[in-house]
Design an enzyme around this catalytic site. Structure first.
Site, PDB file in Angstrom:
ATOM      1  N   ASP A  42       0.799  -1.227   0.000  1.00  0.00           N
ATOM      2  CA  ASP A  42       0.000   0.000   0.000  1.00  0.00           C
ATOM      3  C   ASP A  42       0.836   1.284   0.000  1.00  0.00           C
ATOM      4  O   ASP A  42       0.874   2.018   0.988  1.00  0.00           O
ATOM      5  CB  ASP A  42      -0.940  -0.018   1.209  1.00  0.00           C
ATOM      6  CG  ASP A  42      -1.969   1.095   1.139  1.00  0.00           C
ATOM      7  OD1 ASP A  42      -2.041   1.777   0.110  1.00  0.00           O
ATOM      8  OD2 ASP A  42      -2.693   1.281   2.119  1.00  0.00           O
ATOM      9  N   HIS A  45      -0.564   6.155  -0.120  1.00  0.00           N
ATOM     10  CA  HIS A  45      -0.883   7.003   1.026  1.00  0.00           C
ATOM     11  C   HIS A  45       0.124   8.138   1.092  1.00  0.00           C
ATOM     12  O   HIS A  45       1.134   8.158   0.386  1.00  0.00           O
ATOM     13  CB  HIS A  45      -0.877   6.182   2.318  1.00  0.00           C
ATOM     14  CG  HIS A  45      -1.834   6.697   3.350  1.00  0.00           C
ATOM     15  ND1 HIS A  45      -1.624   7.850   4.046  1.00  0.00           N
ATOM     16  CD2 HIS A  45      -3.025   6.223   3.790  1.00  0.00           C
ATOM     17  CE1 HIS A  45      -2.630   8.071   4.874  1.00  0.00           C
ATOM     18  NE2 HIS A  45      -3.498   7.089   4.740  1.00  0.00           N
ATOM     19  N   TYR A  90       3.180   6.201   8.116  1.00  0.00           N
ATOM     20  CA  TYR A  90       3.133   5.883   6.691  1.00  0.00           C
ATOM     21  C   TYR A  90       4.460   6.215   6.001  1.00  0.00           C
ATOM     22  O   TYR A  90       4.502   6.403   4.798  1.00  0.00           O
ATOM     23  CB  TYR A  90       1.980   6.622   6.004  1.00  0.00           C
ATOM     24  CG  TYR A  90       0.639   5.964   6.228  1.00  0.00           C
ATOM     25  CD1 TYR A  90       0.336   4.747   5.624  1.00  0.00           C
ATOM     26  CD2 TYR A  90      -0.302   6.537   7.061  1.00  0.00           C
ATOM     27  CE1 TYR A  90      -0.889   4.129   5.843  1.00  0.00           C
ATOM     28  CE2 TYR A  90      -1.537   5.921   7.279  1.00  0.00           C
ATOM     29  CZ  TYR A  90      -1.817   4.723   6.668  1.00  0.00           C
ATOM     30  OH  TYR A  90      -3.023   4.110   6.878  1.00  0.00           O
ATOM     31  N   ARG A 162     -15.062  -1.583  12.309  1.00  0.00           N
ATOM     32  CA  ARG A 162     -14.278  -0.468  12.846  1.00  0.00           C
ATOM     33  C   ARG A 162     -14.684   0.787  12.097  1.00  0.00           C
ATOM     34  O   ARG A 162     -14.622   0.826  10.863  1.00  0.00           O
ATOM     35  CB  ARG A 162     -12.781  -0.752  12.658  1.00  0.00           C
ATOM     36  CG  ARG A 162     -11.857   0.395  13.031  1.00  0.00           C
ATOM     37  CD  ARG A 162     -10.419  -0.092  13.087  1.00  0.00           C
ATOM     38  NE  ARG A 162     -10.006  -0.719  11.843  1.00  0.00           N
ATOM     39  CZ  ARG A 162      -9.134  -0.187  10.981  1.00  0.00           C
ATOM     40  NH1 ARG A 162      -8.604   1.003  11.210  1.00  0.00           N
ATOM     41  NH2 ARG A 162      -8.783  -0.831   9.884  1.00  0.00           N
ATOM     42  N   TYR A 164     -14.063   4.523  11.016  1.00  0.00           N
ATOM     43  CA  TYR A 164     -13.216   5.710  10.896  1.00  0.00           C
ATOM     44  C   TYR A 164     -14.108   6.917  11.152  1.00  0.00           C
ATOM     45  O   TYR A 164     -15.042   7.184  10.387  1.00  0.00           O
ATOM     46  CB  TYR A 164     -12.600   5.795   9.504  1.00  0.00           C
ATOM     47  CG  TYR A 164     -11.466   4.837   9.257  1.00  0.00           C
ATOM     48  CD1 TYR A 164     -10.148   5.208   9.534  1.00  0.00           C
ATOM     49  CD2 TYR A 164     -11.696   3.567   8.744  1.00  0.00           C
ATOM     50  CE1 TYR A 164      -9.099   4.334   9.306  1.00  0.00           C
ATOM     51  CE2 TYR A 164     -10.653   2.685   8.513  1.00  0.00           C
ATOM     52  CZ  TYR A 164      -9.357   3.079   8.795  1.00  0.00           C
ATOM     53  OH  TYR A 164      -8.328   2.200   8.564  1.00  0.00           O
ATOM     54  N   ASP A 193     -12.112   5.093  15.199  1.00  0.00           N
ATOM     55  CA  ASP A 193     -10.728   5.355  14.799  1.00  0.00           C
ATOM     56  C   ASP A 193     -10.645   6.780  14.263  1.00  0.00           C
ATOM     57  O   ASP A 193     -11.128   7.080  13.172  1.00  0.00           O
ATOM     58  CB  ASP A 193     -10.307   4.348  13.722  1.00  0.00           C
ATOM     59  CG  ASP A 193      -8.831   4.447  13.367  1.00  0.00           C
ATOM     60  OD1 ASP A 193      -8.195   5.466  13.722  1.00  0.00           O
ATOM     61  OD2 ASP A 193      -8.311   3.510  12.736  1.00  0.00           O
ATOM     62  N   GLU A 221      -9.318   4.651  19.028  1.00  0.00           N
ATOM     63  CA  GLU A 221      -8.031   4.620  18.329  1.00  0.00           C
ATOM     64  C   GLU A 221      -7.571   6.009  17.881  1.00  0.00           C
ATOM     65  O   GLU A 221      -8.360   6.788  17.332  1.00  0.00           O
ATOM     66  CB  GLU A 221      -8.124   3.699  17.112  1.00  0.00           C
ATOM     67  CG  GLU A 221      -8.431   2.252  17.475  1.00  0.00           C
ATOM     68  CD  GLU A 221      -8.274   1.320  16.291  1.00  0.00           C
ATOM     69  OE1 GLU A 221      -7.129   1.094  15.861  1.00  0.00           O
ATOM     70  OE2 GLU A 221      -9.296   0.822  15.794  1.00  0.00           O
ATOM     71  N   HIS A 246      -1.136   3.320  16.959  1.00  0.00           N
ATOM     72  CA  HIS A 246      -0.204   2.595  16.102  1.00  0.00           C
ATOM     73  C   HIS A 246       1.229   2.791  16.598  1.00  0.00           C
ATOM     74  O   HIS A 246       1.567   3.846  17.143  1.00  0.00           O
ATOM     75  CB  HIS A 246      -0.292   3.097  14.664  1.00  0.00           C
ATOM     76  CG  HIS A 246      -1.616   2.860  14.019  1.00  0.00           C
ATOM     77  ND1 HIS A 246      -2.701   3.687  14.219  1.00  0.00           N
ATOM     78  CD2 HIS A 246      -2.032   1.895  13.168  1.00  0.00           C
ATOM     79  CE1 HIS A 246      -3.729   3.233  13.519  1.00  0.00           C
ATOM     80  NE2 HIS A 246      -3.358   2.156  12.885  1.00  0.00           N
ATOM     81  N   THR A 297      -2.565  -1.648   6.945  1.00  0.00           N
ATOM     82  CA  THR A 297      -2.706  -0.608   5.933  1.00  0.00           C
ATOM     83  C   THR A 297      -3.516  -1.148   4.763  1.00  0.00           C
ATOM     84  O   THR A 297      -3.509  -0.575   3.690  1.00  0.00           O
ATOM     85  CB  THR A 297      -1.324  -0.120   5.450  1.00  0.00           C
ATOM     86  OG1 THR A 297      -1.491   0.968   4.549  1.00  0.00           O
ATOM     87  CG2 THR A 297      -0.557  -1.229   4.750  1.00  0.00           C
TER      88      THR A 297
END
Length: 391
Positions: A42, A45, A90, A162, A164, A193, A221, A246, A297
């Site tokens: 990924d 991002h 990221y 989950r 966002y 999140d 989160e 994270h 990710t």
């Protein structure tokens, strides 16, 4: 055994949203004919800069060729010297390190005839509870789309999701109201999140608004800006749920423990630079008396299989995890994808060697792309992997 060559192959795999994610498939070749595969997952991002694949291949060959692949710690140290931590989850250097480390475990497991879980210390579980992501509401009209996503995934066997949250609180409330009315005890929301979008005070106010819905939360989160260790510690004292963050560097994990900022470490190989780093982070969390969750990710099957092997070996993996990437894509690059069953990610069989994934060369050729560039792709698309029409 010595590493004799390295191949990096960029692929673009469409999501069901229409957005095309770019990943890099890693092949390590040896003088004994054993090949290891990995996944740099990924690259779609932020930060928006793109790596030059040809230059990256040359640089990695200079580090890897001639090395004994069993010298995993030594190779990881050299990789970290060349692709250092940047205190950002990221950071693309971590993706690079993770893909190489993953391929080493696959290669060594195949050579020894054991699975990657055995190399990571042995497995204590055969399946991992996972949740399906509901992506961020920017507009109220997206609520209908996300409710339909839940319907389809509940039929498929997923019962934990989950959310966002935090971009459009009114839309989040609309979604949660409809979620509780329609699904009741059939499904629950694992977490809100916030993905560092809000400062801790704003996140605290948002949690108060969203918390009126009984959805079975396990955690909150990333409810503060990146690397705001004090902010996380503040909000941890003000909410009734465990706080998760994270892990993307040794220094960051140290600061989180020092300030007792969180309860749960969200650990993912791609963010911490590989299975080796992820296993170390989990041990640190265990020593600090903290729980773990496997983050994501949104990897393809190779990266997801690696996380399954990792999770199978963790004592303190005691919350619902996130790796459902292969279900978000319309295709993959392996012959047989990882398997989900009744909301669980199944760990590849004990009878397989390495990661247990076999590349499908026809699929690789079909989805091969020339580079990792993103051009005029918007920030919103790179954050949420949305299609052009939602920009």
């Amino acid at each position: 055994m010595k590493i004799t060559d390295l191949e990096l192959i960029a692929v673009g795999i469409p999501r069901h949203t229409g957005f095309v994610n770019k990943h890099v498939i890693v092949k390590l070749h040896t003088d004994e004919g054993v090949e290891g595969i990995g996944e740099m997952s990924d690259f779609s991002h932020l930060p928006k800069y793109a790596l030059d694949l040809e230059d990256l291949t040359m640089g990695l060959k200079s580090i890897l060729i001639g090395q004994n692949p069993f010298n995993i710690i030594k190779i990881n140290k050299e990789m970290l010297d060349n692709f250092p931590e940047a205190m950002y989850y990221y950071e693309k250097g971590s993706f690079v390190r993770s893909g190489i480390d993953m391929a080493l475990y696959d290669l060594c497991g195949k050579y020894l005839g054991v699975s990657a879980a055995e190399l990571l210390g042995g497995r204590i579980k055969e399946k991992i509870k996972v949740c399906y992501p509901i992506f961020r509401h920017r507009f109220a009209e997206e609520v209908d789309e996300n409710i339909e996503v839940v319907r389809k995934r509940v039929e498929q066997g997923f019962d934990v999701f989950r959310l966002y949250a935090g971009k459009n609180i009114e839309a989040d409330e609309m979604f949660l109201e409809r979620f509780t009315k329609e699904f009741g005890s059939k499904a629950r929301i694992k977490s809100f999140d916030f993905s560092h979008l809000l400062g801790w005070k704003e996140a605290n106010m948002a949690i108060k608004r969203l918390n009126k819905y009984e959805v079975g939360l396990e955690m909150i989160e990333s409810p503060a800006h990146r690397n705001d260790f004090d902010g996380l510690a503040q909000i941890r004292l003000k909410v009734d749920y465990p706080i998760s963050e994270h892990i993307w560097s040794d220094r960051q994990q140290y600061e989180l423990i020092k300030k007792d900022s969180i309860d749960i470490f969200n650990i993912s190989p791609v963010f911490i630079g590989g299975l080796t780093g992820a296993k170390k982070a989990a041990h640190v969390a265990e020593a600090a008396g903290k729980g773990c969750v496997l983050g994501t990710t949104q990897e393809l099957s190779i990266g997801t299989a690696a996380m399954a092997h990792l999770g199978a070996s963790l004592i303190n993996l005691n919350y619902t995890s996130d790796p459902t990437g292969p279900e978000l894509y319309t295709a993959d690059v392996v012959k047989d994808k990882v398997v989900y069953e009744k909301g669980y990610l199944l760990v590849p069989s004990r009878d397989i060697d390495g990661l247990g994934m076999e590349l499908d060369e026809s699929k690789i050729e079909k989805y091969r792309v020339d580079d990792l560039k993103w051009g005029e792709t918007s920030v919103h698309q790179l954050q949420d992997r949305t299609s052009q029409k939602k920009n």
